[in-house]
Design a protein around this motif. Structure first.
Motif, PDB file in Angstrom:
ATOM      1  N   LYS A   2     -35.416 -43.509   3.772  1.00 34.95           N
ATOM      2  CA  LYS A   2     -35.244 -44.404   2.642  1.00 34.95           C
ATOM      3  C   LYS A   2     -33.771 -44.541   2.269  1.00 34.95           C
ATOM      4  CE  LYS A   2     -39.763 -43.923   0.567  1.00 34.95           C
ATOM      5  NZ  LYS A   2     -40.513 -43.616  -0.622  1.00 34.95           N
ATOM      6  N   ASN A   3     -33.019 -43.489   2.410  1.00 34.56           N
ATOM      7  CA  ASN A   3     -31.598 -43.526   2.093  1.00 34.56           C
ATOM      8  C   ASN A   3     -30.852 -44.480   3.029  1.00 34.56           C
ATOM      9  OD1 ASN A   3     -31.688 -41.816  -0.067  1.00 34.56           O
ATOM     10  ND2 ASN A   3     -31.216 -39.976   1.136  1.00 34.56           N
ATOM     11  N   LYS A   4     -31.238 -44.492   4.306  1.00 39.39           N
ATOM     12  CA  LYS A   4     -30.612 -45.391   5.266  1.00 39.39           C
ATOM     13  C   LYS A   4     -30.909 -46.839   4.922  1.00 39.39           C
ATOM     14  CE  LYS A   4     -30.256 -42.455   9.317  1.00 39.39           C
ATOM     15  NZ  LYS A   4     -30.579 -42.304  10.719  1.00 39.39           N
ATOM     16  N   ARG A   5     -32.128 -47.146   4.485  1.00 39.67           N
ATOM     17  CA  ARG A   5     -32.490 -48.518   4.111  1.00 39.67           C
ATOM     18  C   ARG A   5     -31.706 -48.966   2.876  1.00 39.67           C
ATOM     19  NH1 ARG A   5     -39.040 -48.535   4.818  1.00 39.67           N
ATOM     20  NH2 ARG A   5     -39.028 -48.368   7.078  1.00 39.67           N
ATOM     21  N   LYS A   6     -31.611 -48.067   1.885  1.00 44.88           N
ATOM     22  CA  LYS A   6     -30.871 -48.393   0.669  1.00 44.88           C
ATOM     23  C   LYS A   6     -29.399 -48.621   1.004  1.00 44.88           C
ATOM     24  CE  LYS A   6     -33.774 -46.144  -2.767  1.00 44.88           C
ATOM     25  NZ  LYS A   6     -33.838 -45.132  -3.815  1.00 44.88           N
ATOM     26  N   THR A   7     -28.870 -47.789   1.896  1.00 42.79           N
ATOM     27  CA  THR A   7     -27.473 -47.916   2.283  1.00 42.79           C
ATOM     28  C   THR A   7     -27.253 -49.227   3.023  1.00 42.79           C
ATOM     29  OG1 THR A   7     -27.345 -45.512   2.486  1.00 42.79           O
ATOM     30  CG2 THR A   7     -25.588 -46.779   3.510  1.00 42.79           C
ATOM     31  N   ARG A   8     -28.194 -49.585   3.883  1.00 40.61           N
ATOM     32  CA  ARG A   8     -28.084 -50.842   4.621  1.00 40.61           C
ATOM     33  C   ARG A   8     -28.176 -52.027   3.666  1.00 40.61           C
ATOM     34  NH1 ARG A   8     -31.754 -50.035  10.036  1.00 40.61           N
ATOM     35  NH2 ARG A   8     -30.377 -48.534  11.035  1.00 40.61           N
ATOM     36  N   LYS A   9     -29.096 -51.978   2.698  1.00 36.43           N
ATOM     37  CA  LYS A   9     -29.226 -53.065   1.733  1.00 36.43           C
ATOM     38  C   LYS A   9     -27.959 -53.184   0.896  1.00 36.43           C
ATOM     39  CE  LYS A   9     -34.222 -53.264   1.135  1.00 36.43           C
ATOM     40  NZ  LYS A   9     -35.329 -53.144   0.189  1.00 36.43           N
ATOM     41  N   LEU A  15     -21.362 -56.899   1.662  1.00 38.93           N
ATOM     42  CA  LEU A  15     -20.808 -57.824   2.641  1.00 38.93           C
ATOM     43  C   LEU A  15     -20.952 -59.264   2.172  1.00 38.93           C
ATOM     44  CD1 LEU A  15     -19.517 -58.215   5.414  1.00 38.93           C
ATOM     45  CD2 LEU A  15     -21.837 -58.295   6.375  1.00 38.93           C
ATOM     46  N   VAL A  16     -22.130 -59.623   1.652  1.00 37.60           N
ATOM     47  CA  VAL A  16     -22.362 -60.982   1.158  1.00 37.60           C
ATOM     48  C   VAL A  16     -21.430 -61.283  -0.021  1.00 37.60           C
ATOM     49  CG1 VAL A  16     -24.049 -62.471  -0.002  1.00 37.60           C
ATOM     50  CG2 VAL A  16     -24.736 -61.131   1.991  1.00 37.60           C
ATOM     51  N   VAL A  17     -21.291 -60.336  -0.945  1.00 42.99           N
ATOM     52  CA  VAL A  17     -20.410 -60.525  -2.105  1.00 42.99           C
ATOM     53  C   VAL A  17     -18.965 -60.698  -1.647  1.00 42.99           C
ATOM     54  CG1 VAL A  17     -19.472 -59.381  -4.151  1.00 42.99           C
ATOM     55  CG2 VAL A  17     -21.936 -59.354  -3.736  1.00 42.99           C
ATOM     56  N   LEU A  18     -18.549 -59.882  -0.680  1.00 45.20           N
ATOM     57  CA  LEU A  18     -17.191 -60.001  -0.172  1.00 45.20           C
ATOM     58  C   LEU A  18     -16.959 -61.350   0.497  1.00 45.20           C
ATOM     59  CD1 LEU A  18     -16.438 -56.458   1.295  1.00 45.20           C
ATOM     60  CD2 LEU A  18     -15.364 -57.544  -0.668  1.00 45.20           C
ATOM     61  N   LEU A  19     -17.911 -61.812   1.276  1.00 42.27           N
ATOM     62  CA  LEU A  19     -17.795 -63.116   1.924  1.00 42.27           C
ATOM     63  C   LEU A  19     -17.720 -64.235   0.892  1.00 42.27           C
ATOM     64  CD1 LEU A  19     -20.200 -62.720   4.985  1.00 42.27           C
ATOM     65  CD2 LEU A  19     -17.700 -62.824   4.993  1.00 42.27           C
ATOM     66  N   LEU A  20     -18.538 -64.140  -0.164  1.00 39.11           N
ATOM     67  CA  LEU A  20     -18.476 -65.141  -1.233  1.00 39.11           C
ATOM     68  C   LEU A  20     -17.110 -65.142  -1.912  1.00 39.11           C
ATOM     69  CD1 LEU A  20     -21.996 -64.892  -2.918  1.00 39.11           C
ATOM     70  CD2 LEU A  20     -20.993 -66.891  -1.826  1.00 39.11           C
TER      71      LEU A  20
END
Length: 96
Positions: A2-9, A15-20
């Motif tokens: 679950k920690n890996k999924r949260k980290t990926r999300k 990444l999306v915020v940075l691209l915006l």
């Protein structure tokens, strides 16, 4: 797991915020460069007006320097007002 999924999300969201942010900053930079170009054009137009006004001022200063010169005054009267001294004849060129 679950920690890996949260980290990926979280990583994906970051990444999306940075691209915006990069997109917004890029768009703003394009607008600023357009404004700079407009300002440079305006500066050139104003510089030309200043030069023209300086030339007009120099001409007026020259006229003022000759304010006591009788021949200069007579010439101005002839050229600008169409006046003539008594006994002078004025010829008009009707071809032009």
């Amino acid at each position: 797991m679950k920690n890996k999924r949260k980290t990926r999300k979280k990583g994906g969201i970051v990444l999306v915020v940075l691209l915006l942010l990069i997109g917004v900053v890029g768009f703003e930079m394009v607008q600023v460069y357009a404004q700079i170009g407009d300002a440079q054009e305006q500066e050139q137009a104003l510089s030309a007006q200043v030069t023209q006004q300086q030339q007009a001022n120099a001409s007026l200063r020259s006229d003022l320097a000759h304010a006591e010169d009788e021949e200069f005054i007579k010439e101005l009267a002839r050229e600008q007002l169409g006046l003539a001294e008594s006994g002078e004849r004025i010829f008009y060129d009707v071809n032009h």
